[in-house]
Write a protein that holds these residues in place. Structure first.
Motif, PDB file in Angstrom:
ATOM      1  N   LEU A   1      10.301   6.739 -17.516  1.00  0.00           N
ATOM      2  CA  LEU A   1       9.682   6.025 -16.475  1.00  0.00           C
ATOM      3  C   LEU A   1       8.222   5.654 -16.826  1.00  0.00           C
ATOM      4  O   LEU A   1       7.585   6.627 -17.261  1.00  0.00           O
ATOM      5  CB  LEU A   1       9.712   6.514 -15.290  1.00  0.00           C
ATOM      6  N   VAL A   2       7.662   4.535 -16.685  1.00  0.00           N
ATOM      7  CA  VAL A   2       6.384   4.186 -16.850  1.00  0.00           C
ATOM      8  C   VAL A   2       5.949   3.296 -15.770  1.00  0.00           C
ATOM      9  O   VAL A   2       6.820   2.761 -15.128  1.00  0.00           O
ATOM     10  CB  VAL A   2       6.105   3.469 -18.223  1.00  0.00           C
ATOM     11  N   LYS A   3       4.551   3.231 -15.496  1.00  0.00           N
ATOM     12  CA  LYS A   3       4.061   2.582 -14.287  1.00  0.00           C
ATOM     13  C   LYS A   3       4.163   1.020 -14.624  1.00  0.00           C
ATOM     14  O   LYS A   3       4.676   0.189 -13.738  1.00  0.00           O
ATOM     15  CB  LYS A   3       2.675   2.844 -14.109  1.00  0.00           C
ATOM     16  N   SER A   4       3.821   0.306 -15.780  1.00  0.00           N
ATOM     17  CA  SER A   4       3.458  -0.939 -16.086  1.00  0.00           C
ATOM     18  C   SER A   4       4.087  -1.497 -17.478  1.00  0.00           C
ATOM     19  O   SER A   4       4.324  -0.669 -18.401  1.00  0.00           O
ATOM     20  CB  SER A   4       1.887  -1.227 -16.053  1.00  0.00           C
ATOM     21  N   LYS A   5       4.103  -2.741 -17.578  1.00  0.00           N
ATOM     22  CA  LYS A   5       4.603  -3.397 -18.797  1.00  0.00           C
ATOM     23  C   LYS A   5       3.593  -2.711 -19.855  1.00  0.00           C
ATOM     24  O   LYS A   5       4.155  -2.524 -21.019  1.00  0.00           O
ATOM     25  CB  LYS A   5       4.504  -4.860 -18.896  1.00  0.00           C
TER      26      LYS A   5
ATOM     27  N   ASP B   1       8.912   7.466  -9.854  1.00  0.00           N
ATOM     28  CA  ASP B   1      10.298   7.285  -9.783  1.00  0.00           C
ATOM     29  C   ASP B   1      10.870   6.510  -8.468  1.00  0.00           C
ATOM     30  O   ASP B   1      11.856   5.552  -8.732  1.00  0.00           O
ATOM     31  CB  ASP B   1      11.259   8.497  -9.858  1.00  0.00           C
ATOM     32  N   GLN B   2      10.343   6.696  -7.411  1.00  0.00           N
ATOM     33  CA  GLN B   2      10.491   6.214  -6.202  1.00  0.00           C
ATOM     34  C   GLN B   2      10.016   4.515  -6.019  1.00  0.00           C
ATOM     35  O   GLN B   2      10.851   3.678  -5.500  1.00  0.00           O
ATOM     36  CB  GLN B   2      10.000   6.802  -4.743  1.00  0.00           C
ATOM     37  N   ILE B   3       9.158   4.253  -6.732  1.00  0.00           N
ATOM     38  CA  ILE B   3       8.648   3.024  -6.664  1.00  0.00           C
ATOM     39  C   ILE B   3       9.557   2.237  -7.579  1.00  0.00           C
ATOM     40  O   ILE B   3       9.970   1.006  -7.495  1.00  0.00           O
ATOM     41  CB  ILE B   3       7.157   2.990  -7.514  1.00  0.00           C
ATOM     42  N   PHE B   4       9.935   2.622  -8.731  1.00  0.00           N
ATOM     43  CA  PHE B   4      10.922   2.163  -9.544  1.00  0.00           C
ATOM     44  C   PHE B   4      12.286   1.823  -8.891  1.00  0.00           C
ATOM     45  O   PHE B   4      12.923   0.539  -8.958  1.00  0.00           O
ATOM     46  CB  PHE B   4      11.215   2.893 -10.935  1.00  0.00           C
ATOM     47  N   VAL B   5      12.797   2.940  -8.301  1.00  0.00           N
ATOM     48  CA  VAL B   5      14.136   2.634  -7.579  1.00  0.00           C
ATOM     49  C   VAL B   5      13.908   1.784  -6.401  1.00  0.00           C
ATOM     50  O   VAL B   5      14.801   0.976  -6.362  1.00  0.00           O
ATOM     51  CB  VAL B   5      14.705   4.213  -7.021  1.00  0.00           C
ATOM     52  N   LYS B   6      12.939   1.624  -5.858  1.00  0.00           N
ATOM     53  CA  LYS B   6      12.823   0.435  -4.562  1.00  0.00           C
ATOM     54  C   LYS B   6      12.750  -0.910  -5.258  1.00  0.00           C
ATOM     55  O   LYS B   6      13.367  -1.601  -4.771  1.00  0.00           O
ATOM     56  CB  LYS B   6      11.478   0.905  -3.917  1.00  0.00           C
ATOM     57  N   ASN B   7      12.040  -0.798  -6.310  1.00  0.00           N
ATOM     58  CA  ASN B   7      11.845  -2.495  -6.863  1.00  0.00           C
ATOM     59  C   ASN B   7      13.184  -2.431  -7.569  1.00  0.00           C
ATOM     60  O   ASN B   7      13.651  -3.736  -7.546  1.00  0.00           O
ATOM     61  CB  ASN B   7      10.818  -2.577  -8.018  1.00  0.00           C
TER      62      ASN B   7
ATOM     63  N   LEU C   1       1.007  -1.134   0.052  1.00  0.00           N
ATOM     64  CA  LEU C   1      -0.163  -0.171   0.012  1.00  0.00           C
ATOM     65  C   LEU C   1       0.751   1.200   0.156  1.00  0.00           C
ATOM     66  O   LEU C   1       0.386   2.368  -0.600  1.00  0.00           O
ATOM     67  CB  LEU C   1      -1.005   0.167   1.354  1.00  0.00           C
ATOM     68  N   ASP C   2       1.983   1.306   0.739  1.00  0.00           N
ATOM     69  CA  ASP C   2       2.982   2.219   0.663  1.00  0.00           C
ATOM     70  C   ASP C   2       3.573   2.637  -0.594  1.00  0.00           C
ATOM     71  O   ASP C   2       3.544   3.663  -0.789  1.00  0.00           O
ATOM     72  CB  ASP C   2       3.977   2.225   1.853  1.00  0.00           C
ATOM     73  N   LEU C   3       3.997   1.413  -1.435  1.00  0.00           N
ATOM     74  CA  LEU C   3       4.514   1.538  -2.613  1.00  0.00           C
ATOM     75  C   LEU C   3       3.405   2.287  -3.466  1.00  0.00           C
ATOM     76  O   LEU C   3       3.778   3.106  -4.407  1.00  0.00           O
ATOM     77  CB  LEU C   3       4.908   0.471  -3.073  1.00  0.00           C
ATOM     78  N   GLN C   4       2.149   2.206  -3.606  1.00  0.00           N
ATOM     79  CA  GLN C   4       1.292   2.522  -4.319  1.00  0.00           C
ATOM     80  C   GLN C   4       1.091   4.128  -4.322  1.00  0.00           C
ATOM     81  O   GLN C   4       0.628   4.664  -5.091  1.00  0.00           O
ATOM     82  CB  GLN C   4      -0.172   1.884  -3.982  1.00  0.00           C
ATOM     83  N   ASN C   5       1.517   4.667  -3.077  1.00  0.00           N
ATOM     84  CA  ASN C   5       1.352   5.937  -2.715  1.00  0.00           C
ATOM     85  C   ASN C   5       2.581   6.845  -3.143  1.00  0.00           C
ATOM     86  O   ASN C   5       2.620   8.037  -3.080  1.00  0.00           O
ATOM     87  CB  ASN C   5       0.920   6.074  -1.272  1.00  0.00           C
ATOM     88  N   LEU C   6       3.674   6.176  -3.511  1.00  0.00           N
ATOM     89  CA  LEU C   6       4.748   6.604  -3.754  1.00  0.00           C
ATOM     90  C   LEU C   6       4.825   7.359  -5.142  1.00  0.00           C
ATOM     91  O   LEU C   6       4.007   6.754  -6.092  1.00  0.00           O
ATOM     92  CB  LEU C   6       6.151   5.801  -3.532  1.00  0.00           C
ATOM     93  N   PRO C   7       5.676   8.275  -5.482  1.00  0.00           N
ATOM     94  CA  PRO C   7       5.647   8.673  -6.803  1.00  0.00           C
ATOM     95  C   PRO C   7       6.467   7.649  -7.734  1.00  0.00           C
ATOM     96  O   PRO C   7       7.166   6.845  -7.205  1.00  0.00           O
ATOM     97  CB  PRO C   7       6.666   9.766  -6.765  1.00  0.00           C
TER      98      PRO C   7
ATOM     99  N   GLY D   1      10.528  -2.957 -11.392  1.00  0.00           N
ATOM    100  CA  GLY D   1      12.006  -2.450 -11.478  1.00  0.00           C
ATOM    101  C   GLY D   1      12.878  -3.095 -12.560  1.00  0.00           C
ATOM    102  O   GLY D   1      13.725  -2.879 -12.680  1.00  0.00           O
ATOM    103  N   SER D   2      11.962  -3.194 -13.674  1.00  0.00           N
ATOM    104  CA  SER D   2      12.880  -4.033 -14.786  1.00  0.00           C
ATOM    105  C   SER D   2      13.063  -2.792 -15.940  1.00  0.00           C
ATOM    106  O   SER D   2      12.443  -1.607 -15.829  1.00  0.00           O
ATOM    107  CB  SER D   2      11.900  -4.997 -15.402  1.00  0.00           C
ATOM    108  N   ILE D   3      14.052  -3.186 -16.679  1.00  0.00           N
ATOM    109  CA  ILE D   3      14.317  -2.443 -17.900  1.00  0.00           C
ATOM    110  C   ILE D   3      13.871  -2.909 -19.305  1.00  0.00           C
ATOM    111  O   ILE D   3      14.373  -4.021 -19.341  1.00  0.00           O
ATOM    112  CB  ILE D   3      15.678  -1.830 -17.689  1.00  0.00           C
TER     113      ILE D   3
END
Length: 195
Positions: free
Chosen positions: A138-142, A29-35, A21-27, A108-110
């Motif tokens: 940066l994009v949200k999903s595949k 770029d932060q979600i990507f970096v964490k993953n 739930l915390d990850l969903q509320n992050l910007p 967190g994939s490229i």
């Protein structure tokens, strides 16, 4: 810099549901970096092209690489000031410096395509990748990344679309959905702030 403080100073482990739930509320770029970091990726944030060149130089020196593969004209401009030989032939002999299509936050994939890889399969290339990307990639999903490729290239969609999502070539993935996927790479990401 408070972003990095938040990223590296987590006071306690949260329950998985609470953490998601915390990850969903992050910007994004932060979600990507964490993953990305969770998947063992090495991340260097850059605000100037000089920083990109300096970090690239440090990566090359740290690993004692004397030759780097790079087939991108724009990236060759960045690497020419560094004392390293370059080859435009991508192979499994030398570390590879390349760009990408998108950075996918959800895992967190490229994502790469034939624009970067040409006809080469990721699994046939060198174990070491240095990827230059921008925050605008940066994009949200595949699904969003594939839609972006379709929109960007209109009638000339590139082939050989594939992703790297594990950044530890020695790890063993027991997930049967990834069976036979040998796209794991020792990967450094030079993320340039362009927004």
């Amino acid at each position: 810099m408070s972003f990095f403080k938040k990223l590296f100073n987590s006071p306690k482990e949260k329950e998985p549901e609470e953490a998601s739930l915390d990850l969903q509320n992050l910007p994004l770029d932060q979600i990507f970096v964490k993953n990305f970091i969770k998947n063992n990726g090495k991340f260097l944030y850059c605000t100037t092209l000089e920083e990109v060149t300096l970090n690239l130089s440090n990566i090359i020196q740290e690993n004692s690489w004397d030759t780097v593969s790079c087939n991108d004209i724009d990236l060759l401009k960045l690497i020419k000031s560094i004392k390293v030989k370059t080859t435009d032939k991508l192979s499994n002999l030398f570390p590879i410096f390349l760009s990408c299509e998108h950075l996918i936050a959800e895992n967190g994939s490229i994502l790469f395509s034939s624009n970067q890889l040409k006809e080469n399969k990721i699994s046939e290339l060198a174990e070491n990748f240095i990827v230059y990307a921008t925050t605008s990639q940066l994009v949200k999903s595949k699904g969003e990344s594939l839609t972006g490729i379709k929109t960007r290239y209109k009638g000339n969609i590139p082939s050989n679309i594939s992703a790297v999502k594990s950044y530890n070539p020695n790890s063993e993935d027991n997930d049967f959905m990834n069976y036979g996927n040998t796209n794991s790479k020792n990967l450094y990401l030079l993320l340039f702030e362009d927004l």
